[in-house]
Design a protein around this motif. Structure first.
Motif, mmCIF file in Angstrom:
data_model
loop_
_atom_site.group_PDB
_atom_site.id
_atom_site.type_symbol
_atom_site.label_atom_id
_atom_site.label_comp_id
_atom_site.label_asym_id
_atom_site.label_seq_id
_atom_site.Cartn_x
_atom_site.Cartn_y
_atom_site.Cartn_z
ATOM 1 N N GLU A 1 0.820 -1.210 0.000
ATOM 2 C CA GLU A 1 0.000 0.000 0.000
ATOM 3 C C GLU A 1 0.855 1.263 0.000
ATOM 4 O OE1 GLU A 1 -3.442 0.464 -0.180
ATOM 5 O OE2 GLU A 1 -3.218 -1.602 -0.872
ATOM 6 N N PHE A 2 2.002 1.216 0.684
ATOM 7 C CA PHE A 2 2.886 2.388 0.656
ATOM 8 C C PHE A 2 3.400 2.632 -0.754
ATOM 9 C CE2 PHE A 2 7.078 4.338 0.613
ATOM 10 C CZ PHE A 2 6.809 5.530 1.269
ATOM 11 N N ASP A 3 3.748 1.573 -1.451
ATOM 12 C CA ASP A 3 4.218 1.728 -2.827
ATOM 13 C C ASP A 3 3.158 2.416 -3.688
ATOM 14 O OD1 ASP A 3 6.050 0.965 -5.177
ATOM 15 O OD2 ASP A 3 4.155 0.002 -5.729
ATOM 16 N N ARG A 4 1.907 1.998 -3.520
ATOM 17 C CA ARG A 4 0.817 2.631 -4.265
ATOM 18 C C ARG A 4 0.686 4.117 -3.870
ATOM 19 N NH1 ARG A 4 -3.640 -0.358 -5.672
ATOM 20 N NH2 ARG A 4 -3.367 -1.660 -3.812
ATOM 21 N N PHE A 5 0.729 4.360 -2.558
ATOM 22 C CA PHE A 5 0.602 5.722 -2.026
ATOM 23 C C PHE A 5 1.737 6.607 -2.542
ATOM 24 C CE2 PHE A 5 0.836 8.984 1.316
ATOM 25 C CZ PHE A 5 -0.506 9.274 1.522
ATOM 26 N N TRP A 6 2.939 6.058 -2.567
ATOM 27 C CA TRP A 6 4.108 6.798 -3.038
ATOM 28 C C TRP A 6 3.964 7.188 -4.504
ATOM 29 C CZ3 TRP A 6 8.637 8.893 -1.308
ATOM 30 C CH2 TRP A 6 9.644 9.136 -2.246
ATOM 31 N N MET A 7 3.589 6.222 -5.314
ATOM 32 C CA MET A 7 3.466 6.497 -6.752
ATOM 33 C C MET A 7 2.361 7.519 -7.015
ATOM 34 S SD MET A 7 5.911 4.629 -7.941
ATOM 35 C CE MET A 7 5.687 4.527 -9.717
ATOM 36 N N GLU A 8 1.244 7.405 -6.300
ATOM 37 C CA GLU A 8 0.135 8.340 -6.489
ATOM 38 C C GLU A 8 0.470 9.741 -5.976
ATOM 39 O OE1 GLU A 8 -3.147 6.487 -4.544
ATOM 40 O OE2 GLU A 8 -3.523 5.057 -6.184
ATOM 41 N N SER A 9 1.423 9.837 -5.025
ATOM 42 C CA SER A 9 1.815 11.140 -4.477
ATOM 43 C C SER A 9 2.704 11.913 -5.440
ATOM 44 C CB SER A 9 2.544 10.950 -3.145
ATOM 45 O OG SER A 9 1.701 10.346 -2.181
ATOM 46 N N ASP A 10 3.237 11.216 -6.464
ATOM 47 C CA ASP A 10 4.082 11.842 -7.479
ATOM 48 C C ASP A 10 5.185 12.695 -6.847
ATOM 49 O OD1 ASP A 10 4.938 12.447 -10.032
ATOM 50 O OD2 ASP A 10 3.603 14.172 -10.246
ATOM 51 N N PRO A 11 6.073 12.059 -6.058
ATOM 52 C CA PRO A 11 7.120 12.830 -5.364
ATOM 53 C C PRO A 11 8.110 13.459 -6.339
ATOM 54 C CG PRO A 11 7.569 10.488 -5.250
ATOM 55 C CD PRO A 11 6.196 10.620 -5.839
ATOM 56 N N ARG A 12 8.696 14.571 -5.938
ATOM 57 C CA ARG A 12 9.720 15.225 -6.764
ATOM 58 C C ARG A 12 10.983 14.372 -6.799
ATOM 59 N NH1 ARG A 12 9.803 20.593 -3.377
ATOM 60 N NH2 ARG A 12 9.573 18.935 -1.816
ATOM 61 N N ASN A 13 11.337 13.813 -5.637
ATOM 62 C CA ASN A 13 12.501 12.932 -5.516
ATOM 63 C C ASN A 13 12.448 12.262 -4.147
ATOM 64 O OD1 ASN A 13 13.678 14.866 -3.609
ATOM 65 N ND2 ASN A 13 14.161 16.105 -5.437
ATOM 66 N N ILE A 14 13.491 11.525 -3.812
ATOM 67 C CA ILE A 14 13.512 10.777 -2.555
ATOM 68 C C ILE A 14 13.479 11.693 -1.334
ATOM 69 C CG2 ILE A 14 16.014 10.688 -2.358
ATOM 70 C CD1 ILE A 14 13.483 7.849 -1.558
#
Length: 316
Positions: free
Chosen positions: A269-282
């Motif tokens: 679920e974190f992986d999904r949340f991360w991808m949907e958040s469209d982060p600028r970088n790490i």
């Protein structure tokens, strides 16, 4: 709001005996009976039973709670199952509940008791794994680490035990042992369970972590999520999930494998949340991680919540 949070428990503790007396006089049932007969099976009922037992003023019940607390970390499965009839017998004696008048009470209470102290045993088991340090001289530890690589990178042999290849699956340096310091063997056991039980899902997440712009350090993030799962259990926030889990799956108590499955759910679920958040970088990791944790804590405030480990993926 802070003052209100401090005052309300005090007010409740003061008026609770009067409420109990009134309800007992009106229903002719003890508080535990009202909970067992009226609350929905799972977290709702079990949490209320736990609270009632913990706050009890009866000496017999106070002693029972202390005894079970002391024994729970060290009992095997058969011994844990003996907690239920013992607790039911003591509570029924203390509350003068007759079995022939209330034949279902012992069973309903016993189910809650096993779930409550099964969770407390789980807390101890998880803490033991966390406290066990990764030891590169321990053959079992080394075999588990190498197995993790083989499961995640089956087409790519390791060139050596200490190698930059470990960074390909998200470790920080050439030797992963240094990354397990905070969560000990619990971190490795979680990563290995995910890669073993849900291999397609684990490789799916690993592929996302390698994205050229949205990527992240798979193993390090995984160890951070071990910390999240551990803290949810340690603080009691995860009780909602585990108390509902044993009812839905018709188990007697929660196990370490159930903890591993919670971890797998959080990672996927974190992986999904991360991808949907469209982060600028790490560098956005901490903010997104905290936001994700808040969503799970909020979900656990609902006593019907259960995190379902449905990690099927269409392709890797």
């Amino acid at each position: 709001m802070f003052i209100l949070d401090r005052i309300l428990p005090f007010i409740f503790s003061y008026i609770r005996p009067f409420i109990k007396w009134f309800l007992h006089a009106f229903t002719r049932l003890s508080e535990l009976q009202r909970i067992c007969y009226g609350a929905r099976a799972g977290a709702s009922r079990t949490s209320q039973v736990e609270r009632s037992l913990t706050l009890s003023k009866r000496t017999q019940i106070q002693r029972l709670v202390l005894d079970l607390d002391g024994a729970a970390p060290y009992v095997n499965n058969e011994e844990l199952l003996e907690f239920a009839p013992r607790a039911a017998r003591i509570v029924m004696q203390a509350k003068r509940i007759k079995h022939n008048v209330h034949p279902d009470f012992a069973r309903l209470l016993g189910t809650c008791v096993t779930s409550i102290w099964g969770y407390r045993r789980l807390m101890h088991q998880v803490e033991q794994l966390r406290a066990e340090k990764y030891d590169s001289d321990n053959l079992d530890h080394e075999e588990k680490l190498l197995r993790l690589w083989q499961l995640l990178m089956p087409e790519t042999p390791l060139t050596g035990r200490v190698t930059k290849q470990w960074q390909d699956i998200g470790f920080q340096g050439d030797d992963p042992k240094t990354d397990f310091r905070g969560m000990g063997m619990l971190g490795l056991e979680n990563l290995l369970y995910f890669a073993t039980a849900y291999n397609d899902a684990a490789k799916h997440v690993l592929l996302h972590s390698m994205h050229p712009t949205l990527g992240y350090t798979y193993a390090i993030v995984g160890i951070n999520l071990t910390s999240m799962a551990f803290n949810l259990v340690k603080t009691g926030s995860a009780k909602t999930h585990f108390y509902n889990l044993v009812v839905q799956h018709r188990q007697d108590f929660s196990t370490v494998e159930d903890f591993h499955k919670l971890y797998c759910y959080l990672f996927f679920e974190f992986d999904r949340f991360w991808m949907e958040s469209d982060p600028r970088n790490i560098m956005d990791f901490r903010e997104i991680y905290q936001a994700f944790e808040i969503t799970k804590l909020e979900a656990l405030h609902n006593d019907s919540t259960i995190f379902k480990t449905n990690l099927a993926v269409e392709s890797v």
